[in-house]
Structure formats: C-alpha cells, structure tokens
Design a protein around this motif. Structure first.
Motif, PDB file in Angstrom:
ATOM      1  N   VAL A 127      55.856  36.679  22.794  1.00 48.19           N
ATOM      2  CA  VAL A 127      56.476  36.290  21.520  1.00 48.19           C
ATOM      3  C   VAL A 127      57.981  36.143  21.701  1.00 48.19           C
ATOM      4  CG1 VAL A 127      56.958  37.022  19.153  1.00 48.19           C
ATOM      5  CG2 VAL A 127      54.641  37.265  20.082  1.00 48.19           C
ATOM      6  N   LEU A 128      58.607  37.096  22.350  1.00 46.41           N
ATOM      7  CA  LEU A 128      60.056  37.031  22.550  1.00 46.41           C
ATOM      8  C   LEU A 128      60.438  35.784  23.352  1.00 46.41           C
ATOM      9  CD1 LEU A 128      62.789  38.332  22.077  1.00 46.41           C
ATOM     10  CD2 LEU A 128      62.425  39.678  24.170  1.00 46.41           C
ATOM     11  N   ALA A 129      59.693  35.508  24.420  1.00 49.62           N
ATOM     12  CA  ALA A 129      59.977  34.309  25.224  1.00 49.62           C
ATOM     13  C   ALA A 129      59.791  33.051  24.386  1.00 49.62           C
ATOM     14  CB  ALA A 129      59.082  34.280  26.461  1.00 49.62           C
ATOM     15  N   GLY A 130      58.744  33.027  23.543  1.00 45.82           N
ATOM     16  CA  GLY A 130      58.514  31.877  22.668  1.00 45.82           C
ATOM     17  C   GLY A 130      59.583  31.734  21.606  1.00 45.82           C
ATOM     18  N   GLN A 131      60.082  32.845  21.117  1.00 52.16           N
ATOM     19  CA  GLN A 131      61.172  32.780  20.139  1.00 52.16           C
ATOM     20  C   GLN A 131      62.436  32.237  20.796  1.00 52.16           C
ATOM     21  OE1 GLN A 131      61.080  36.863  18.734  1.00 52.16           O
ATOM     22  NE2 GLN A 131      59.866  36.305  16.932  1.00 52.16           N
ATOM     23  N   ARG A 132      62.637  32.610  22.036  1.00 51.60           N
ATOM     24  CA  ARG A 132      63.833  32.120  22.742  1.00 51.60           C
ATOM     25  C   ARG A 132      63.745  30.634  23.055  1.00 51.60           C
ATOM     26  NH1 ARG A 132      64.488  37.389  26.619  1.00 51.60           N
ATOM     27  NH2 ARG A 132      65.722  38.595  25.158  1.00 51.60           N
ATOM     28  N   ASP A 133      62.526  30.150  23.375  1.00 50.36           N
ATOM     29  CA  ASP A 133      62.417  28.722  23.703  1.00 50.36           C
ATOM     30  C   ASP A 133      62.050  27.863  22.495  1.00 50.36           C
ATOM     31  OD1 ASP A 133      59.600  28.725  23.360  1.00 50.36           O
ATOM     32  OD2 ASP A 133      59.171  28.720  25.503  1.00 50.36           O
ATOM     33  N   GLY A 134      61.904  28.490  21.323  1.00 53.72           N
ATOM     34  CA  GLY A 134      61.658  27.745  20.094  1.00 53.72           C
ATOM     35  C   GLY A 134      60.212  27.390  19.817  1.00 53.72           C
ATOM     36  N   THR A 135      59.274  27.853  20.658  1.00 49.29           N
ATOM     37  CA  THR A 135      57.860  27.526  20.429  1.00 49.29           C
ATOM     38  C   THR A 135      57.167  28.533  19.524  1.00 49.29           C
ATOM     39  OG1 THR A 135      57.202  28.690  22.462  1.00 49.29           O
ATOM     40  CG2 THR A 135      57.623  26.304  22.635  1.00 49.29           C
ATOM     41  N   ILE A 136      57.836  29.647  19.242  1.00 55.81           N
ATOM     42  CA  ILE A 136      57.309  30.679  18.344  1.00 55.81           C
ATOM     43  C   ILE A 136      58.408  31.012  17.339  1.00 55.81           C
ATOM     44  CG2 ILE A 136      56.543  33.087  18.172  1.00 55.81           C
ATOM     45  CD1 ILE A 136      55.171  32.749  20.883  1.00 55.81           C
ATOM     46  N   GLY A 137      58.017  31.107  16.083  1.00 55.97           N
ATOM     47  CA  GLY A 137      58.974  31.399  15.023  1.00 55.97           C
ATOM     48  C   GLY A 137      59.548  32.801  15.113  1.00 55.97           C
ATOM     49  N   SER A 138      60.645  32.985  14.423  1.00 56.04           N
ATOM     50  CA  SER A 138      61.325  34.284  14.447  1.00 56.04           C
ATOM     51  C   SER A 138      61.245  35.010  13.107  1.00 56.04           C
ATOM     52  CB  SER A 138      62.784  34.092  14.873  1.00 56.04           C
ATOM     53  OG  SER A 138      63.423  33.190  13.990  1.00 56.04           O
ATOM     54  N   ARG A 139      60.283  34.614  12.266  1.00 53.72           N
ATOM     55  CA  ARG A 139      60.126  35.269  10.964  1.00 53.72           C
ATOM     56  C   ARG A 139      59.732  36.741  11.114  1.00 53.72           C
ATOM     57  NH1 ARG A 139      58.155  30.362  10.889  1.00 53.72           N
ATOM     58  NH2 ARG A 139      56.028  30.987  11.296  1.00 53.72           N
ATOM     59  N   GLN A 140      59.028  37.051  12.189  1.00 52.44           N
ATOM     60  CA  GLN A 140      58.626  38.429  12.492  1.00 52.44           C
ATOM     61  C   GLN A 140      59.255  38.816  13.827  1.00 52.44           C
ATOM     62  OE1 GLN A 140      56.723  40.244  10.348  1.00 52.44           O
ATOM     63  NE2 GLN A 140      56.656  38.458   9.007  1.00 52.44           N
ATOM     64  N   SER A 141      59.569  40.081  13.985  1.00 45.05           N
ATOM     65  CA  SER A 141      60.149  40.521  15.258  1.00 45.05           C
ATOM     66  C   SER A 141      59.088  40.478  16.350  1.00 45.05           C
ATOM     67  CB  SER A 141      60.710  41.937  15.129  1.00 45.05           C
ATOM     68  OG  SER A 141      59.650  42.879  15.042  1.00 45.05           O
ATOM     69  N   ALA A 142      59.525  40.326  17.578  1.00 42.85           N
ATOM     70  CA  ALA A 142      58.595  40.313  18.715  1.00 42.85           C
ATOM     71  C   ALA A 142      57.806  41.617  18.799  1.00 42.85           C
ATOM     72  CB  ALA A 142      59.349  40.020  20.013  1.00 42.85           C
ATOM     73  N   PRO A 143      58.437  42.788  18.630  1.00 41.76           N
ATOM     74  CA  PRO A 143      57.641  44.029  18.673  1.00 41.76           C
ATOM     75  C   PRO A 143      56.570  44.084  17.576  1.00 41.76           C
ATOM     76  CG  PRO A 143      59.960  44.542  18.983  1.00 41.76           C
ATOM     77  CD  PRO A 143      59.888  43.090  18.583  1.00 41.76           C
TER      78      PRO A 143
END
Length: 193
Positions: A127-143
């Motif tokens: 999730v964190l990697a996806g949030q960094r590359d923009g393929t996963i949203g950041s509405r929820q924290s990675a943890p």
C-alpha cells in the motif's frame, strides 16, 4: 515425509490427531516419530513452519516483485482460487492453528502472531509503495490498510470453509479494493474573467 504430517494436521487439526495417526499417515512407527521429531507438539511445530514456508513465504516472494496494486490483487486472486479449489474444505492451516491451538498455547500464539504480523507488513508495504507511485489512494494510512487487508484475508479463509462461493468471496474483496483506488486528480477551476 513432513508434507504427510502437514496434510494430516491440516485436514484433521491438532487435537484430533494422535501420534498413531501421524505414524500411519507418514508410514513410520510411533517410535520413529518420537526419535525423529520428539512429541506431537514438535511435529506440529515443524509441520506449521513448513506450511508457512510453502504457502505465505512463497506467495510473498512471487508477488513482492509485482507493482504494488497488482501484487495485492494477485495475492487475493490466488487465495480465492485456492479457497474455491479446496474440495475437502481444509481452509488455511495457519488460520486453523490460530483458531484451534493458539488460544491455549502461548508458544503457538507467538509463532502465529509473528506470521500474521509479516502478512500485515507485506500488505502495508504494498500500500505504501502504491501510495508513493500514485496507483493506490492515500485516503487511508498504509498501516490501517495493511490491517484491513489482513482482516479480509482471514475472513475469506474462514468463510470459505463453509461457503466457498465465488460471488461471496469476490464480493468481500471488492469494497476493500475500492479503498485502494487512486486519489482523484484535483481539477483546476477555470480562471475567472
């Protein structure tokens, strides 16, 4: 030989398996089992470690090299396929152990907890990697998403033992996958004339 112990424990559980059952399943004498492994608990520990290595560790190794969102989707796609193909409804030996053995055995509670922490960490990394590359949203924290994905995994594996239905299992993942959708691009307001 250990794979035969895994299969027996996986299908029948820890409590319902005796050393005699293991000897028969493994084609050994009970004395040979005691000499090679120790008691039933020691055989179970080795069988569980082997299962984790062959399932979770192998799966993460294969999927960790994929793009993050694809890794998560492939992980759950494989879990759903395994669940649907489980005609004997054995479920997941790790989850079965968490329900049957861990509540009564502090060592197994620790061992199973460590594996579940690794599963959660795998999801959180993706999730964190996806949030960094923009393929996963950041509405929820990675943890938090790591925990949600872990909960979904456990739910699928438990539910599939009684209701291995494609629509049901795929329906479980869709809402959680929706939380992974990339953030919408902010539209710039047209300039005011």
């Amino acid at each position: 030989m250990l794979v035969l112990a895994v299969e027996h424990f996986w299908e029948h559980g820890y409590e319902a398996t005796s050393i005699r059952d293991l000897a028969q399943a493994m084609g050994l004498t009970t004395a040979s089992i005691y000499n090679a492994f120790g008691d039933k608990r020691a055989v179970y520990r080795k069988a569980l470690d082997f299962y984790v290595e062959q399932s979770f560790v192998d799966r993460v190794g294969r999927f960790e090299t994929k793009p993050p969102r694809e890794a998560i989707e492939a992980f759950f796609g494989e879990i759903i396929q395994r669940s649907l193909g489980d005609t004997r409804r054995k479920g997941c030996m790790l989850v079965n152990s968490a329900l049957e053995v861990a509540p009564h055995d502090p060592e197994f509670q620790r061992v199973i907890s460590e594996v579940l922490i690794q599963v959660e960490a795998f999801f959180a990394r993706c999730v964190l990697a996806g949030q960094r590359d923009g393929t996963i949203g950041s509405r929820q924290s990675a943890p938090d998403m790591g925990r949600a994905l872990l909960g979904m995994l456990l739910g699928i594996r438990v539910l599939a033992r009684t209701r291995p239905e494609r629509d049901l299992l795929e329906g479980l993942v869709r809402p959680v996958f929706a939380l992974l959708e990339p953030d919408a691009k902010k539209q710039l307001d047209p300039p005011v004339s």
